[in-house]
Design a protein around this motif. Structure first.
Motif, PDB file in Angstrom:
ATOM      1  N   ALA A   1       0.846  -1.206   0.000  1.00 32.79           N
ATOM      2  CA  ALA A   1       0.000   0.000   0.000  1.00 32.79           C
ATOM      3  C   ALA A   1       0.876   1.249   0.000  1.00 32.79           C
ATOM      4  O   ALA A   1       0.639   2.210  -0.743  1.00 32.79           O
ATOM      5  CB  ALA A   1      -0.931  -0.020   1.210  1.00 32.79           C
ATOM      6  N   ASN A   2       1.932   1.234   0.810  1.00 30.69           N
ATOM      7  CA  ASN A   2       2.867   2.376   0.854  1.00 30.69           C
ATOM      8  C   ASN A   2       3.575   2.589  -0.478  1.00 30.69           C
ATOM      9  O   ASN A   2       3.740   3.709  -0.945  1.00 30.69           O
ATOM     10  CB  ASN A   2       3.949   2.135   1.914  1.00 30.69           C
ATOM     11  CG  ASN A   2       3.518   2.628   3.273  1.00 30.69           C
ATOM     12  OD1 ASN A   2       2.363   2.990   3.457  1.00 30.69           O
ATOM     13  ND2 ASN A   2       4.442   2.626   4.210  1.00 30.69           N
TER      14      ASN A   2
ATOM     15  N   ALA B   1       4.289   5.659  -5.480  1.00 27.30           N
ATOM     16  CA  ALA B   1       4.287   5.703  -6.957  1.00 27.30           C
ATOM     17  C   ALA B   1       3.236   6.690  -7.461  1.00 27.30           C
ATOM     18  O   ALA B   1       3.472   7.436  -8.415  1.00 27.30           O
ATOM     19  CB  ALA B   1       4.027   4.308  -7.508  1.00 27.30           C
ATOM     20  N   MET B   2       2.085   6.717  -6.777  1.00 32.27           N
ATOM     21  CA  MET B   2       1.008   7.616  -7.200  1.00 32.27           C
ATOM     22  C   MET B   2       1.433   9.077  -7.012  1.00 32.27           C
ATOM     23  O   MET B   2       1.241   9.911  -7.895  1.00 32.27           O
ATOM     24  CB  MET B   2      -0.246   7.328  -6.371  1.00 32.27           C
ATOM     25  CG  MET B   2      -1.534   7.589  -7.076  1.00 32.27           C
ATOM     26  SD  MET B   2      -2.877   6.870  -6.127  1.00 32.27           S
ATOM     27  CE  MET B   2      -2.852   7.930  -4.688  1.00 32.27           C
ATOM     28  N   ILE B   3       2.061   9.350  -5.860  1.00 29.39           N
ATOM     29  CA  ILE B   3       2.509  10.728  -5.588  1.00 29.39           C
ATOM     30  C   ILE B   3       3.556  11.138  -6.625  1.00 29.39           C
ATOM     31  O   ILE B   3       3.517  12.234  -7.185  1.00 29.39           O
ATOM     32  CB  ILE B   3       3.068  10.846  -4.147  1.00 29.39           C
ATOM     33  CG1 ILE B   3       1.933  10.661  -3.130  1.00 29.39           C
ATOM     34  CG2 ILE B   3       3.760  12.188  -3.926  1.00 29.39           C
ATOM     35  CD1 ILE B   3       2.380  10.449  -1.705  1.00 29.39           C
ATOM     36  N   ALA B   4       4.496  10.220  -6.928  1.00 31.19           N
ATOM     37  CA  ALA B   4       5.543  10.523  -7.918  1.00 31.19           C
ATOM     38  C   ALA B   4       4.903  10.791  -9.281  1.00 31.19           C
ATOM     39  O   ALA B   4       5.298  11.708 -10.008  1.00 31.19           O
ATOM     40  CB  ALA B   4       6.529   9.371  -8.002  1.00 31.19           C
ATOM     41  N   GLY B   5       3.892   9.999  -9.642  1.00 30.81           N
ATOM     42  CA  GLY B   5       3.182  10.161 -10.917  1.00 30.81           C
ATOM     43  C   GLY B   5       2.490  11.519 -10.989  1.00 30.81           C
ATOM     44  O   GLY B   5       2.572  12.222 -12.006  1.00 30.81           O
ATOM     45  N   ASN B   6       1.838  11.898  -9.911  1.00 28.04           N
ATOM     46  CA  ASN B   6       1.151  13.201  -9.864  1.00 28.04           C
ATOM     47  C   ASN B   6       2.140  14.346 -10.011  1.00 28.04           C
ATOM     48  O   ASN B   6       1.877  15.318 -10.709  1.00 28.04           O
ATOM     49  CB  ASN B   6       0.401  13.360  -8.526  1.00 28.04           C
ATOM     50  CG  ASN B   6      -0.873  12.529  -8.516  1.00 28.04           C
ATOM     51  OD1 ASN B   6      -1.330  12.090  -9.565  1.00 28.04           O
ATOM     52  ND2 ASN B   6      -1.424  12.310  -7.342  1.00 28.04           N
ATOM     53  N   GLN B   7       3.304  14.182  -9.338  1.00 26.88           N
ATOM     54  CA  GLN B   7       4.312  15.249  -9.410  1.00 26.88           C
ATOM     55  C   GLN B   7       4.849  15.393 -10.825  1.00 26.88           C
ATOM     56  O   GLN B   7       5.075  16.484 -11.311  1.00 26.88           O
ATOM     57  CB  GLN B   7       5.459  14.974  -8.419  1.00 26.88           C
ATOM     58  CG  GLN B   7       5.085  15.381  -7.003  1.00 26.88           C
ATOM     59  CD  GLN B   7       6.062  14.863  -5.962  1.00 26.88           C
ATOM     60  OE1 GLN B   7       6.906  14.034  -6.270  1.00 26.88           O
ATOM     61  NE2 GLN B   7       5.929  15.337  -4.740  1.00 26.88           N
ATOM     62  N   GLU B   8       5.040  14.228 -11.493  1.00 27.78           N
ATOM     63  CA  GLU B   8       5.527  14.265 -12.879  1.00 27.78           C
ATOM     64  C   GLU B   8       4.523  14.954 -13.796  1.00 27.78           C
ATOM     65  O   GLU B   8       4.878  15.767 -14.639  1.00 27.78           O
ATOM     66  CB  GLU B   8       5.761  12.841 -13.376  1.00 27.78           C
ATOM     67  CG  GLU B   8       7.232  12.475 -13.425  1.00 27.78           C
ATOM     68  CD  GLU B   8       7.428  11.009 -13.703  1.00 27.78           C
ATOM     69  OE1 GLU B   8       6.760  10.498 -14.625  1.00 27.78           O
ATOM     70  OE2 GLU B   8       8.237  10.394 -13.006  1.00 27.78           O
ATOM     71  N   ARG B   9       3.247  14.627 -13.592  1.00 27.26           N
ATOM     72  CA  ARG B   9       2.199  15.218 -14.446  1.00 27.26           C
ATOM     73  C   ARG B   9       2.115  16.728 -14.215  1.00 27.26           C
ATOM     74  O   ARG B   9       1.880  17.501 -15.125  1.00 27.26           O
ATOM     75  CB  ARG B   9       0.840  14.558 -14.159  1.00 27.26           C
ATOM     76  CG  ARG B   9       0.622  13.321 -15.025  1.00 27.26           C
ATOM     77  CD  ARG B   9      -0.805  12.832 -14.929  1.00 27.26           C
ATOM     78  NE  ARG B   9      -1.124  12.327 -13.617  1.00 27.26           N
ATOM     79  CZ  ARG B   9      -0.792  11.114 -13.189  1.00 27.26           C
ATOM     80  NH1 ARG B   9      -0.139  10.293 -13.994  1.00 27.26           N
ATOM     81  NH2 ARG B   9      -1.110  10.705 -11.981  1.00 27.26           N
TER      82      ARG B   9
END
Ligand SMILES: Nc1nc2c(ncn2[C@@H]2O[C@H](COP(=O)(O)OP(=O)(O)OP(=O)(O)O)[C@@H](O)[C@H]2O)c(=O)[nH]1
Ligand SMILES: [Mg+2]
Length: 188
Positions: free
Chosen positions: A172-173, A178-186
């Motif tokens: 889960a962590n 990964a989701m936070i990193a993806g959002n930051q990239e976008r």
């Protein structure tokens, strides 16, 4: 299908080989040799290279489970496997001579895996040695890795359900990271 590489690290006798055996759906690969350090861990064998197992979670995520040797003389394997991993299950046996110092040393060595995905600490063998209590572990984690979310569980490495709970918490962590990193990239 997502794939995760998870590392199991921690002192000699903490239960890394046992935990991977408990969790794996395939027959595990082990590299055990005769244990010549009975003072540190009273057991017949010790890992000299790696353990390997696999488990599928939520019907689609394949998790590769790698265990490293606890003995420092084999720490070349730590470096090799650390590179591949996105998360760490840090096992610490509560009956170690100084488990909090062990926690500290292994967090120093493997702490970077928090940034790559996540870390979960499992305190084993607390039926053999009831203290230190979990709050001592949590306190040291706060000191050496302030502001990081690192859950601490009591777990018996022989118990598949308990190890699975720890593993799912780590996954889960990892997915959140990964989701936070993806959002930051976008957003960039
Ligand atoms: N009583 C008790 N025994 C445990 C628990 N967790 C693991 N064990 C036992 O502790 C021992 C751990 O040994 P290993 O799994 O070889 O430990 P390891 O971390 O792989 O050790 P190295 O490879 O030598 O670094 C095994 O005999 C397990 O059955 C626990 O919570 N309670
Ligand atoms: Mg082992």
């Amino acid at each position: 299908m997502a794939e995760h590489v998870i590392l199991f690290a921690g002192p000699m006798g903490a239960g890394k080989t046992t935990a991977i055996e408990s969790l794996s759906e395939i027959e595990t690969i082990r590299t055990e040799a005769t244990n010549t350090d009975r003072e540190t861990a009273d057991k017949d064998t010790t890992t000299v290279a790696l353990d390997y197992g696999e488990i599928t979670v939520s019907d689609e995520d394949k998790v590769r489970l790698y265990g490293v040797p606890g003995q420092r003389r084999f720490n070349f394997m730590w470096t090799i496997l650390k590179e591949r991993a996105v998360g760490l299950i840090l096992l610490v046996n509560n009956d170690a001579a100084d488990p909090i110092e062990e926690l500290d040393a292994f967090l120093e060595e493997f702490g970077e895996l928090h940034e790559k995905g996540g870390i979960v600490v499992c305190v084993t063998r607390s039926d053999v040695a009831p203290t230190p209590y979990l709050d001592k572990y949590a306190e040291r984690i706060r000191e050496v890795m302030p502001g990081r979310m690192i859950p601490v569980f009591t777990a018996d490495a022989r118990n598949a359900d308990q190890m699975r709970t720890a593993l799912m918490s780590l996954i889960a962590n990892i997915e959140m990271t990964a989701m936070i990193a993806g959002n930051q990239e976008r957003a960039a």
